[in-house]
Scaffold this motif. Structure first.
Motif, PDB file in Angstrom:
ATOM      1  N   LEU A  16       0.831  -1.199   0.000  1.00 59.79           N
ATOM      2  CA  LEU A  16       0.000   0.000   0.000  1.00 59.79           C
ATOM      3  C   LEU A  16       0.871   1.257   0.000  1.00 59.79           C
ATOM      4  CD1 LEU A  16      -2.728  -1.046   2.594  1.00 59.79           C
ATOM      5  CD2 LEU A  16      -2.813  -1.198   0.091  1.00 59.79           C
ATOM      6  N   TYR A  33      -2.757   1.518   6.296  1.00 63.11           N
ATOM      7  CA  TYR A  33      -4.212   1.433   6.410  1.00 63.11           C
ATOM      8  C   TYR A  33      -4.527   0.882   7.801  1.00 63.11           C
ATOM      9  CZ  TYR A  33      -8.944  -0.374   5.581  1.00 63.11           C
ATOM     10  OH  TYR A  33     -10.275  -0.659   5.664  1.00 63.11           O
ATOM     11  N   ILE A  81      -1.659  -5.961   0.550  1.00 59.83           N
ATOM     12  CA  ILE A  81      -2.917  -6.662   0.324  1.00 59.83           C
ATOM     13  C   ILE A  81      -2.746  -7.670  -0.809  1.00 59.83           C
ATOM     14  CG2 ILE A  81      -4.311  -4.709   1.077  1.00 59.83           C
ATOM     15  CD1 ILE A  81      -4.972  -4.207  -1.898  1.00 59.83           C
ATOM     16  N   ILE A  94      -5.404  -9.609  -3.717  1.00 57.96           N
ATOM     17  CA  ILE A  94      -6.732  -9.798  -4.288  1.00 57.96           C
ATOM     18  C   ILE A  94      -6.771 -11.186  -4.909  1.00 57.96           C
ATOM     19  CG2 ILE A  94      -8.310  -9.056  -6.102  1.00 57.96           C
ATOM     20  CD1 ILE A  94      -7.538  -6.215  -5.552  1.00 57.96           C
ATOM     21  N   VAL A 150     -10.220  -9.916  -0.666  1.00 58.08           N
ATOM     22  CA  VAL A 150      -9.076  -9.041  -0.460  1.00 58.08           C
ATOM     23  C   VAL A 150      -8.508  -9.401   0.901  1.00 58.08           C
ATOM     24  CG1 VAL A 150      -8.266  -6.679  -0.172  1.00 58.08           C
ATOM     25  CG2 VAL A 150     -10.006  -7.196  -1.894  1.00 58.08           C
ATOM     26  N   LEU A 161      -5.701  -8.825   3.866  1.00 59.35           N
ATOM     27  CA  LEU A 161      -4.932  -7.719   4.436  1.00 59.35           C
ATOM     28  C   LEU A 161      -3.829  -8.270   5.335  1.00 59.35           C
ATOM     29  CD1 LEU A 161      -7.989  -5.556   5.550  1.00 59.35           C
ATOM     30  CD2 LEU A 161      -6.830  -5.525   3.341  1.00 59.35           C
ATOM     31  N   ASP A 163     -12.168  -0.309  -4.839  1.00 58.87           N
ATOM     32  CA  ASP A 163     -11.765   0.123  -3.496  1.00 58.87           C
ATOM     33  C   ASP A 163     -10.249   0.152  -3.293  1.00 58.87           C
ATOM     34  OD1 ASP A 163     -14.367   0.472  -2.713  1.00 58.87           O
ATOM     35  OD2 ASP A 163     -14.444  -1.279  -1.395  1.00 58.87           O
ATOM     36  N   TRP A 164      -9.490  -0.730  -3.957  1.00 58.06           N
ATOM     37  CA  TRP A 164      -8.086  -0.924  -3.600  1.00 58.06           C
ATOM     38  C   TRP A 164      -7.063  -0.591  -4.671  1.00 58.06           C
ATOM     39  CZ3 TRP A 164      -6.996  -1.483   1.324  1.00 58.06           C
ATOM     40  CH2 TRP A 164      -8.005  -1.937   2.176  1.00 58.06           C
ATOM     41  N   ASP A 165      -7.434  -0.531  -5.928  1.00 58.06           N
ATOM     42  CA  ASP A 165      -6.454  -0.348  -7.006  1.00 58.06           C
ATOM     43  C   ASP A 165      -5.622   0.923  -6.827  1.00 58.06           C
ATOM     44  OD1 ASP A 165      -5.282  -1.534  -9.226  1.00 58.06           O
ATOM     45  OD2 ASP A 165      -6.539  -0.436 -10.644  1.00 58.06           O
ATOM     46  N   GLU A 221      -4.857   2.376  -4.141  1.00 63.93           N
ATOM     47  CA  GLU A 221      -4.125   2.357  -2.873  1.00 63.93           C
ATOM     48  C   GLU A 221      -2.769   1.657  -2.973  1.00 63.93           C
ATOM     49  OE1 GLU A 221      -5.211   4.059  -0.315  1.00 63.93           O
ATOM     50  OE2 GLU A 221      -7.094   4.538  -1.318  1.00 63.93           O
ATOM     51  N   VAL A 222      -2.535   0.940  -4.074  1.00 63.77           N
ATOM     52  CA  VAL A 222      -1.290   0.188  -4.242  1.00 63.77           C
ATOM     53  C   VAL A 222      -0.167   1.138  -4.656  1.00 63.77           C
ATOM     54  CG1 VAL A 222      -0.188  -1.654  -5.579  1.00 63.77           C
ATOM     55  CG2 VAL A 222      -2.515  -1.937  -4.757  1.00 63.77           C
TER      56      VAL A 222
END
Length: 98
Positions: free
Chosen positions: A7, A11, A22, A24, A33, A35, A59-61, A63-64
């Motif tokens: 990340l 988080y 994370i 996926i 997902v 964590l 939601d997560w793409d 954040e990487v």
């Protein structure tokens, strides 16, 4: 399909647990997902379930971090799905796995 990434920023899951990376995992009926609360963790501490890959990526793409996603193979039958590293099975499906 499985992919993992670090990340961009920490988080906070709660007051004490911080997620650093994370994974996926897209499956037929849903997408998980996972964590990880340590940069070198191979087993997850928390997970979320999404109805599909698109919702999880929404939601997560972003954040990487800049390294992006690292693609990895799906786990073997009866092996943990949240392990980033490959795991070996000893025995067979009918025997006790170790």
């Amino acid at each position: 399909m499985r992919k993992w990434g670090y990340l961009k920023k920490e988080y906070y899951v709660n007051k004490t647990d911080i997620v650093y990376k994370i994974m996926i995992h897209e499956m037929k009926k849903c997408t998980f997902v996972y964590l990880y609360c340590s940069k070198d963790a191979v087993m997850c501490s928390y997970d979320y379930c999404y109805p599909n890959l698109e919702n999880a990526l929404e939601d997560w793409d972003c954040e990487v971090d800049l390294e992006g996603w690292h693609m990895i193979d799906d786990p073997a039958l009866n092996c943990p799905r949240d392990y980033i590293e490959s795991t070996r099975m000893k025995g067979s499906v009918k025997d006790n796995l170790q």
